[in-house]
Design a protein around this motif. Structure first.
Motif, mmCIF file in Angstrom:
data_model
loop_
_atom_site.group_PDB
_atom_site.id
_atom_site.type_symbol
_atom_site.label_atom_id
_atom_site.label_comp_id
_atom_site.label_asym_id
_atom_site.label_seq_id
_atom_site.Cartn_x
_atom_site.Cartn_y
_atom_site.Cartn_z
ATOM 1 N N VAL A 165 0.839 -1.200 0.000
ATOM 2 C CA VAL A 165 0.000 0.000 0.000
ATOM 3 C C VAL A 165 0.873 1.249 0.000
ATOM 4 N N GLN A 166 1.965 1.188 0.733
ATOM 5 C CA GLN A 166 2.817 2.371 0.804
ATOM 6 C C GLN A 166 3.412 2.743 -0.542
ATOM 7 N N THR A 201 2.070 5.634 -2.806
ATOM 8 C CA THR A 201 2.536 7.016 -2.700
ATOM 9 C C THR A 201 3.782 7.260 -3.543
ATOM 10 N N ARG A 205 4.636 9.934 -7.625
ATOM 11 C CA ARG A 205 5.737 10.847 -7.880
ATOM 12 C C ARG A 205 6.562 10.456 -9.097
ATOM 13 N N CYS A 235 -9.967 13.135 -3.610
ATOM 14 C CA CYS A 235 -8.954 12.624 -2.694
ATOM 15 C C CYS A 235 -8.190 13.711 -1.964
ATOM 16 N N GLY A 236 -8.658 14.915 -2.008
ATOM 17 C CA GLY A 236 -8.046 15.917 -1.155
ATOM 18 C C GLY A 236 -6.736 16.465 -1.644
ATOM 19 N N ALA A 237 -6.240 15.986 -2.776
ATOM 20 C CA ALA A 237 -4.986 16.514 -3.295
ATOM 21 C C ALA A 237 -5.162 16.795 -4.778
ATOM 22 N N ARG A 238 -4.246 17.571 -5.326
ATOM 23 C CA ARG A 238 -4.377 17.951 -6.733
ATOM 24 C C ARG A 238 -3.348 17.259 -7.620
ATOM 25 N N THR A 240 -0.315 14.935 -6.185
ATOM 26 C CA THR A 240 0.069 13.643 -5.621
ATOM 27 C C THR A 240 -1.169 13.035 -4.977
ATOM 28 N N LEU A 241 -1.875 12.256 -5.793
ATOM 29 C CA LEU A 241 -3.236 11.921 -5.420
ATOM 30 C C LEU A 241 -3.348 10.762 -4.436
ATOM 31 N N SER A 242 -2.616 9.662 -4.701
ATOM 32 C CA SER A 242 -2.727 8.450 -3.866
ATOM 33 C C SER A 242 -4.169 8.042 -3.674
ATOM 34 N N ARG A 254 -6.205 2.175 -4.100
ATOM 35 C CA ARG A 254 -5.602 1.202 -3.191
ATOM 36 C C ARG A 254 -5.809 -0.178 -3.803
ATOM 37 N N LEU A 298 -9.615 4.590 -2.313
ATOM 38 C CA LEU A 298 -9.483 5.080 -0.956
ATOM 39 C C LEU A 298 -10.857 5.277 -0.327
ATOM 40 N N ARG A 317 -12.615 18.103 1.720
ATOM 41 C CA ARG A 317 -11.804 16.892 1.762
ATOM 42 C C ARG A 317 -10.317 17.199 1.573
ATOM 43 N N PHE A 318 -10.010 18.452 1.326
ATOM 44 C CA PHE A 318 -8.624 18.866 1.068
ATOM 45 C C PHE A 318 -7.687 18.406 2.187
ATOM 46 N N ARG A 319 -6.598 17.742 1.794
ATOM 47 C CA ARG A 319 -5.616 17.332 2.793
ATOM 48 C C ARG A 319 -4.619 18.471 2.977
ATOM 49 N N PRO A 354 4.978 5.675 5.145
ATOM 50 C CA PRO A 354 5.955 5.192 4.168
ATOM 51 C C PRO A 354 7.352 5.750 4.413
ATOM 52 N N LEU A 366 -1.593 8.202 4.872
ATOM 53 C CA LEU A 366 -1.714 6.789 5.242
ATOM 54 C C LEU A 366 -1.832 6.624 6.754
ATOM 55 N N TRP A 390 -11.234 14.161 4.767
ATOM 56 C CA TRP A 390 -10.519 13.119 4.053
ATOM 57 C C TRP A 390 -10.503 11.821 4.848
#
Lengths: 368, 224, 403
Positions: free
Chosen positions: A58-59, A62, A66, A147-150, A152-154, A157, A162, B77-79, B101, B139, B182
């Motif tokens: 899973v790790q 991330t 990148r 997913c809260g990011a723009r 680096t989405l991650s 799963r 997610l 939901r923004f991290r 990680p 994570l 999130w």
């Protein structure tokens, strides 16, 4: 009388406005004509493949963000599919649809960026680039909802996603999908017929179908050369076999064809998203129960998806532990650079920049 | 052909110049310049009455000197680049540290100080997160079984030295409790909770399940 | 309200000589002339530098709006103080010179670039009485002085001992020398029609703007001028996506500021020349002073150039040269022939041409222009532009197995 001249060697990069990162080309010029090209890379090498060997399954998601950092969704998808194949994890149907939607959105965003930067390399003063970024920005807003990011989405799963998309995602997606064709039309009005673009890109950086196949090129570059090959059709994964779409191809394999293929693929992606939204089951789980510390059985698995830049594959070898024994990435950006010399030598300096831009690489993926 | 498309392109750029509804590719932060119309609309007046009542403000806005605080719309939901942590929910299980990680979460617990009244729980001596190396993948939040650790919503975490970037337990306790939606559907389900508008959530609000009472626990353990 | 030769003037430069002369004792006319000349040059050059500063702000702001951006907007009202912020930054930056650089050549290059650009304003008529020098060979002076740019660009490229700069400079020399030809030939049409080399007489000889009378000459001159000042689609000298920054790669600090100034002044000066040659200069409708008409027309031309810059990509260096020699050169010859024949037919014994005759010429020339441009476009570009229909390669076909 002949004038004695010497060829000049110039380092294009690693600090150069149009090397799309920290790429370096040692180019030998005779005046403006390219005599020889020697790519030098590794400036952005972060050892992702080696790092993966000391991370749990899973790790590693991330880490994949990148690699091709302008198409994180596709990277996530390619990786989690390889793990699912290795560990035999099923994915709920709704998750598969959302995966396809997000991968296609990512394809549009990536192609927008490729088109914009190609035009920037051609010397348009950032105008098409900004129009492309305007549309990409809206897609990134959608990703932020997911997913809260723009960047680096991650988001994905092994075993699904997610989390489910928030309720306000769907109307927002509808709006974007409705507006996108008009935006692509506007972009085409600005670029496609433009005589300057045509004279700069037609019959420049030509790659024939034979050369493309010999060099194992994939993605829009391969299709621009006239080879109808798309993993979404040739080896359908997720729910692509239930969707209707065309695989656009080019005639000559030159820079212009690559641009046109990307534009047409964006239109196809819009079609795919519309179908997905219609077909998708309401509700239901988006993540099948898979442990965080997945212990994949001994063995290996290769899984590839059609990323925005080409065939993006992950080859994972497991020795039964919680981390892969080996994780190899077939990075399309890296392999698409193989025929670089064939495309560039004999051209002019301006063509070199354009052709290099039309390959559409991301250095994070080339160097990994 | 014959260069006609060149002029079509000129038309496209002109359309973008003159049409007012075009989305800008940039968003101004932390404040944005505002014109007279915008300022009047913000104050809920029409431009004329606004100019009449506050001529100084109106003049400033007219010459382009007025600015208002602004920030791009972000989804709840923004991290963000911070963490919301609830000490009374944390048991010191160190799942977050295991899932990270990068291995940047450092937890030291003391089993001798187990708090039996609250249920089994270690006493936390050290809880450091080195956000200088953190990539905010979340994570650790996904791993937390007791909903003690959440992604925050703020992102203004710039510091002048690397050492200041390590968040220790005291900072975590003191930090504003604005957990992001999130991976916390229970927060998304709460009515009108938006961390980006400054709403805070206390430790009771963030749970997934109601905490069993002492008698419930006893009966459950007794049945086993 | 009529389209007058010189709408009412508001700035009489001659009155400044008279004013200084009245302050001095009798017999010192030469001193009054010298002092007045200095004062006027000072005013005009500073006004030009200031308008260049405003122009940089305008250009960046408008380009921003073209690209759905905001452009500079933080410093001062609507960001108008941005050029000052830029200047402070450039002055306080370290002025570096590479070790291998030819110091004298590198240091002199910005001056050599800036001075000819400034010299051009000496002959530009801003209004009926607003001018620095009434040169009877004004247009020749403009063409001659602007071609010094070539030397400056080559000095900058050669002196800074950088391969990118050198490539940019080589491109610059080749391109500027090539575009001198169509530029000069484009002017010939104007000179034939007006019968004079002086910019004043050219303005006077335009009862209707020459843009209408000889559109082909206008197109040629604008194309050549935008190549001369290296603006898109001809900005090969800088070509930031290819050469980093071209000939000024190694420049920083105040030297770069000078190059920057010269570079941004060029569009203004060239627009003024275009206005004088093709748009009737200071002519306008009466109540509004001629100077205002001049500024408005210059602004319009500047905006048009900006619009083009915001839209079009750049041509490759060999295509630019080809366009100059195969396209513009031929077109300018067509233009000269057409104008010459028309002038011979229409002019009376004194060589004058009336406005009515000019309208007839305009009609003929527009037809000639459209025909010439279409023929040139067809011969130069059409063959390359046709696309083959795409057919799938038989080498690998994913549908083949399914069938």
């Amino acid at each position: 009388m002949t004038i004695k001249t010497e060829p000049v060697t110039i380092n294009l990069g690693p600090q150069h406005p149009s090397t799309h990162g920290v790429f370096r080309l040692r180019v030998t010029f005779d005046g403006e004509v390219v005599l020889d090209v020697e790519p030098v890379f590794g400036y952005l090498h972060r050892g992702s493949e080696k790092l993966a060997e000391s991370r749990t399954y899973v790790q590693i998601v991330t880490l994949t963000d990148r690699m091709d950092y302008i198409a994180s969704m596709s990277n996530n998808l390619a990786y989690v599919r390889a793990v699912e194949k290795l560990a035999g994890i099923d994915v709920p149907e709704r998750a598969q649809y959302i995966r396809v939607i997000s991968a296609e959105l990512q394809r549009i965003a990536s192609h927008m960026m490729a088109t914009g930067f190609l035009l920037n390399d051609l010397g348009a003063f950032a105008t098409p680039l900004m129009y492309c970024f305007r549309e990409r920005e809206r897609i990134l807003d959608l990703f932020e909802m997911l997913c809260g990011a723009r960047i680096t989405l991650s988001y994905m799963r092994p075993g699904g996603l997610l989390q489910d998309a928030p309720p306000d995602f769907w109307p927002a997606l509808d709006r974007v999908v409705k507006d996108l064709p008009a935006s692509i039309d506007e972009l085409e009005q600005l670029i496609t017929g433009n005589e300057i673009v045509l004279t700069r890109t037609r019959n420049v950086g030509t790659l024939t179908a034979e050369q493309a196949i010999d060099n194992s090129v994939s993605g829009p570059m391969l299709r621009a050369a006239g080879v109808q090959w798309d993993l979404r059709k040739a080896d359908p994964y997720e729910v692509y076999d239930r969707l209707e779409f065309d695989v656009p191809i080019g005639a000559d394999g030159d820079n212009f064809d690559r641009y046109v293929v990307r534009i047409q693929e964006m239109r196809e992606s819009v079609r795919i998203i519309e179908q997905c939204v219609r077909q998708m089951p309401e509700g239901g789980p988006v993540r099948s129960p898979a442990p965080f510390f997945i212990r994949a059985p001994e063995g290996d698995a290769y899984s590839a998806v059609e990323g925005p830049k080409g065939e993006l594959g992950f080859y994972i070898v497991s020795d039964g532990g919680i981390a892969p024994y080996r994780c190899k990435v077939r990075a399309p950006s890296f392999i698409n650079l193989t025929p670089l010399r064939e495309m560039l030598v004999g051209g002019k300096m301006g063509d070199l920049i354009t052709t290099f831009g039309s390959v559409d690489i991301v250095l994070g993926e080339v160097d990994r | 052909m014959y260069g006609l498309a060149l002029f079509k392109g000129l038309g496209v750029t002109m359309k973008n110049l003159v049409s007012p509804g075009r989305m800008f590719t940039v968003h101004q932060y932390p404040d944005r310049k505002i014109g007279l119309m915008g300022l009047a609309r913000m104050n809920g007046q029409n431009p004329l009455t606004f100019t009449f009542r506050q001529p100084a403000e109106a003049m400033k806005a007219l010459v382009g000197l007025a600015s208002v605080r602004d920030r791009q719309y972000q989804h709840p939901r923004f991290r963000g680049e911070e963490f919301s942590w609830y000490e009374n929910r944390c048991t010191g299980c160190a799942s977050c540290a295991k899932y990270c990680p990068l291995g940047i979460i450092k937890i030291v617990t003391d089993p001798a100080k187990t708090d039996l009244q609250e249920g089994d729980k270690y006493f936390l001596e050290v809880f450091d997160i080195d956000i200088g190396r953190c990539m905010f993948c979340g994570l650790c939040v996904e791993a937390c079984p007791y909903d003690a650790l959440h992604m925050g919503s703020g992102f203004e975490e710039g510091r002048y030295s690397r050492a200041e970037l390590v968040i220790d337990k005291a900072k975590l306790v003191a930090s504003p409790k604005r957990p992001s939606h999130w991976f916390r559907p229970q927060l998304a389900a709460r009515d009108a909770y938006n961390p980006l508008e400054g709403d805070e959530a206390d430790s009771h609000d963030v749970h997934r399940h109601e905490k069993p009472s002492l008698s419930q626990q006893r009966s459950r353990w007794g049945q086993r | 309200m009529s389209y007058e030769i010189h709408a009412a003037g508001i700035l009489d430069f001659g009155s400044i000589y008279a004013f200084i002369d009245s302050l001095l004792p009798e017999g010192l006319d030469w001193l009054a002339f010298t002092v007045g000349g200095f004062v006027l040059s000072f005013i005009v050059i500073n006004a030009l530098v200031m308008s260049t500063a405003v122009y940089t702000w305008f250009e960046r702001r408008t380009l921003g709006r073209f690209q759905n951006r905001l452009g500079p907007n933080r410093w001062g009202p609507f960001g108008v103080l941005q050029p000052i912020a830029d200047l402070v930054k450039l002055i306080t930056k370290e002025d570096t010179t590479p070790d291998d650089a030819d110091r004298w050549v590198m240091t002199l290059a910005p001056v050599v670039l800036l001075v000819p650009t400034l010299l051009v304003v000496a002959v530009v008529p801003f209004g009926q009485d607003s001018f620095l020098g009434r040169l009877n060979i004004g247009i020749l002076f403009v063409l001659g002085v602007t071609s010094v740019n070539t030397i400056a660009i080559f000095m900058a490229g050669w002196g800074s001992a950088n391969k990118y700069a050198m490539l940019g400079a080589m491109r610059g020399v080749a391109m500027l020398v090539s575009y001198e030809v169509p530029m000069a030939l484009g002017v010939v049409g104007v000179v034939l029609l007006s019968g004079s080399l002086a910019l004043f007489d050219i303005v006077e000889a335009q009862p209707i703007p020459f843009l209408l009378v000889q559109p082909l000459g206008f197109l040629i001159f604008v194309a050549a001028a935008s190549a001369e000042m290296s603006r898109t689609p001809f900005d090969q000298i800088e070509a930031e996506s290819e050469l980093g920054s071209g000939y000024n790669t190694e420049y920083s600090g105040i030297k770069f500021a000078l190059l920057f100034l010269a570079e941004f002044m060029a569009p203004l000066i060239n627009s003024m020349i275009i206005v004088v040659l093709f748009l009737g200069g200071t002519r306008g409708f009466s109540p509004v002073p001629g100077q205002i008409w001049f500024i408005l027309k210059t602004f319009a031309v500047v905006f048009a150039l900006l619009w083009v810059r915001a839209t079009w990509p750049r041509l490759r260096v060999d295509q630019i040269m080809g366009f100059a020699w195969k396209g513009l050169f031929a077109l300018s010859l067509v233009n000269i022939f057409a104008i010459a024949i028309e002038v011979v037919i229409f002019q009376d014994e004194t060589g004058a041409i009336t406005a009515g005759q000019m309208w007839i010429m305009a009609a003929i020339n527009w037809a000639i222009t459209i025909a010439a441009v279409v023929v040139t476009a067809r011969t130069l570009g059409q063959r390359k532009l046709e696309r083959r229909r795409a057919s799938p390669s038989p080498l690998a076909n994913m549908y083949a197995e399914a069938d």
